[in-house]
Design a protein around this motif. Structure first.
Motif, PDB file in Angstrom:
ATOM      1  N   PHE A  73       0.856  -1.180   0.000  1.00  0.00           N
ATOM      2  CA  PHE A  73       0.000   0.000   0.000  1.00  0.00           C
ATOM      3  C   PHE A  73       0.890   1.226   0.000  1.00  0.00           C
ATOM      4  O   PHE A  73       2.069   1.151   0.333  1.00  0.00           O
ATOM      5  N   ASN A  74       0.307   2.359  -0.390  1.00  0.00           N
ATOM      6  CA  ASN A  74       1.083   3.591  -0.405  1.00  0.00           C
ATOM      7  C   ASN A  74       0.327   4.709   0.315  1.00  0.00           C
ATOM      8  O   ASN A  74      -0.754   4.475   0.878  1.00  0.00           O
ATOM      9  N   ASP A  75       0.876   5.892   0.301  1.00  0.00           N
ATOM     10  CA  ASP A  75       0.263   7.016   1.018  1.00  0.00           C
ATOM     11  C   ASP A  75      -1.118   7.361   0.463  1.00  0.00           C
ATOM     12  O   ASP A  75      -2.000   7.788   1.206  1.00  0.00           O
ATOM     13  N   ALA A  76      -1.301   7.169  -0.838  1.00  0.00           N
ATOM     14  CA  ALA A  76      -2.605   7.466  -1.446  1.00  0.00           C
ATOM     15  C   ALA A  76      -3.685   6.530  -0.907  1.00  0.00           C
ATOM     16  O   ALA A  76      -4.823   6.955  -0.670  1.00  0.00           O
ATOM     17  N   ASP A  77      -3.341   5.251  -0.696  1.00  0.00           N
ATOM     18  CA  ASP A  77      -4.295   4.296  -0.135  1.00  0.00           C
ATOM     19  C   ASP A  77      -4.693   4.706   1.279  1.00  0.00           C
ATOM     20  O   ASP A  77      -5.876   4.657   1.645  1.00  0.00           O
ATOM     21  N   VAL A  78      -3.705   5.084   2.067  1.00  0.00           N
ATOM     22  CA  VAL A  78      -3.951   5.494   3.451  1.00  0.00           C
ATOM     23  C   VAL A  78      -4.828   6.738   3.485  1.00  0.00           C
ATOM     24  O   VAL A  78      -5.819   6.805   4.231  1.00  0.00           O
ATOM     25  N   MET A  79      -4.500   7.722   2.658  1.00  0.00           N
ATOM     26  CA  MET A  79      -5.273   8.962   2.618  1.00  0.00           C
ATOM     27  C   MET A  79      -6.704   8.710   2.164  1.00  0.00           C
ATOM     28  O   MET A  79      -7.657   9.292   2.693  1.00  0.00           O
ATOM     29  N   PHE A  80      -6.868   7.835   1.186  1.00  0.00           N
ATOM     30  CA  PHE A  80      -8.201   7.483   0.688  1.00  0.00           C
ATOM     31  C   PHE A  80      -9.075   6.944   1.815  1.00  0.00           C
ATOM     32  O   PHE A  80     -10.217   7.378   1.996  1.00  0.00           O
ATOM     33  N   ALA A  81      -8.541   6.003   2.588  1.00  0.00           N
ATOM     34  CA  ALA A  81      -9.316   5.413   3.688  1.00  0.00           C
ATOM     35  C   ALA A  81      -9.575   6.438   4.792  1.00  0.00           C
ATOM     36  O   ALA A  81     -10.703   6.548   5.298  1.00  0.00           O
ATOM     37  N   GLN A  82      -8.545   7.196   5.153  1.00  0.00           N
ATOM     38  CA  GLN A  82      -8.694   8.169   6.236  1.00  0.00           C
ATOM     39  C   GLN A  82      -9.703   9.268   5.897  1.00  0.00           C
ATOM     40  O   GLN A  82     -10.403   9.776   6.781  1.00  0.00           O
ATOM     41  N   MET A  83      -9.801   9.642   4.635  1.00  0.00           N
ATOM     42  CA  MET A  83     -10.727  10.687   4.230  1.00  0.00           C
ATOM     43  C   MET A  83     -12.123  10.141   3.937  1.00  0.00           C
ATOM     44  O   MET A  83     -13.125  10.790   4.212  1.00  0.00           O
ATOM     45  N   MET A  84     -12.172   8.934   3.379  1.00  0.00           N
ATOM     46  CA  MET A  84     -13.476   8.378   3.005  1.00  0.00           C
ATOM     47  C   MET A  84     -14.279   7.930   4.222  1.00  0.00           C
ATOM     48  O   MET A  84     -15.517   7.938   4.176  1.00  0.00           O
ATOM     49  N   ILE A  85     -13.613   7.573   5.302  1.00  0.00           N
ATOM     50  CA  ILE A  85     -14.344   7.155   6.508  1.00  0.00           C
ATOM     51  C   ILE A  85     -15.255   8.274   7.022  1.00  0.00           C
ATOM     52  O   ILE A  85     -16.468   8.075   7.155  1.00  0.00           O
TER      53      ILE A  85
END
Length: 222
Positions: A73-85
């Motif tokens: 996984f990369n930073d974009a995956d982490v940001m996607f989850a953190q923002m979409m929640i």
């Protein structure tokens, strides 16, 4: 006479030895049989226990693993989850306001679809972040600065509406909300590295784009 007596004594001792040997042999067989039964019993129980333990250990990770996102996984995956929640969480708050306020049957049906889809997705993304060793929040606060997020005033206005006025307001706000989610999901499609996260992004783009089209039709007839 002495020789005869000696032979007689040897003859008499032989049956006793044979009898004693027979008793000892029988006792030995009995003990061996008992020991074998106990040993087999222990093996059976041990085998069953080992099989049971193996099944449990093999199946136990299945529940938490169901929502995992294996692989890199990369930073974009982490940001996607953190923002979409928080984005999804606000959509659920908007959907809850429909109870006792919404009037249009199609709006009510759409509300149910949003609740059914987005709550499980929130749980999935939380599980991803936990598995990746990342916090659920990236310090976005309430998330109102993210694309499509409603302000506190927007939520108050929606809560104050009822009937057709609620249906119209809900459709307007949810279109903007979904548009923001679709934009975030497209960023994940472009920059994400984790296959599971990108699959969810695909689902968000597909389902929420379809719901936006449906909401626009609802607005046209209200």
């Amino acid at each position: 006479m002495r020789a005869f007596t000696h032979r007689t004594n040897r003859t008499n001792r032989t049956p006793r030895k044979l009898a004693l040997a027979g008793v000892l042999a029988a006792a030995g067989l009995l003990l061996t049989a008992c020991g074998t039964d106990d040993g087999m019993s222990g093996m059976d129980h041990g085998g069953t226990s080992a099989t049971s333990s193996a099944s449990t250990s093999a199946s136990a990770p299945a529940a938490p693993g169901a929502d995992s996102a294996p692989g890199d996984f990369n930073d974009a995956d982490v940001m996607f989850a953190q923002m979409m929640i928080p984005h999804h969480e606000q959509a659920l708050e908007m959907a809850k306001l429909a109870d006792g306020r919404a009037e249009d049957p199609e709006v009510k049906k759409l509300v149910a679809a949003i609740e059914q889809a987005q709550d499980p997705e929130i749980q999935k993304m939380k599980a991803w972040l936990k598995g990746w060793g990342k916090p659920e929040s990236a310090g976005h606060g309430s998330g109102h600065g993210m694309a499509g997020m409603m302000s506190d005033q927007d939520m108050k206005d929606l809560a104050a509406a009822k009937g057709k006025a609620f249906d119209r307001k809900f459709a307007e706000l949810m279109i903007a909300h979904h548009d923001g989610a679709v934009a975030m999901a497209k960023d994940e499609q472009k920059s994400g590295g984790n296959a599971t996260a990108k699959k969810l992004a695909d689902d968000v783009v597909r389902t929420q784009s379809a719901e936006v089209a449906q909401l626009k039709k609802i607005l046209d007839r209200l």
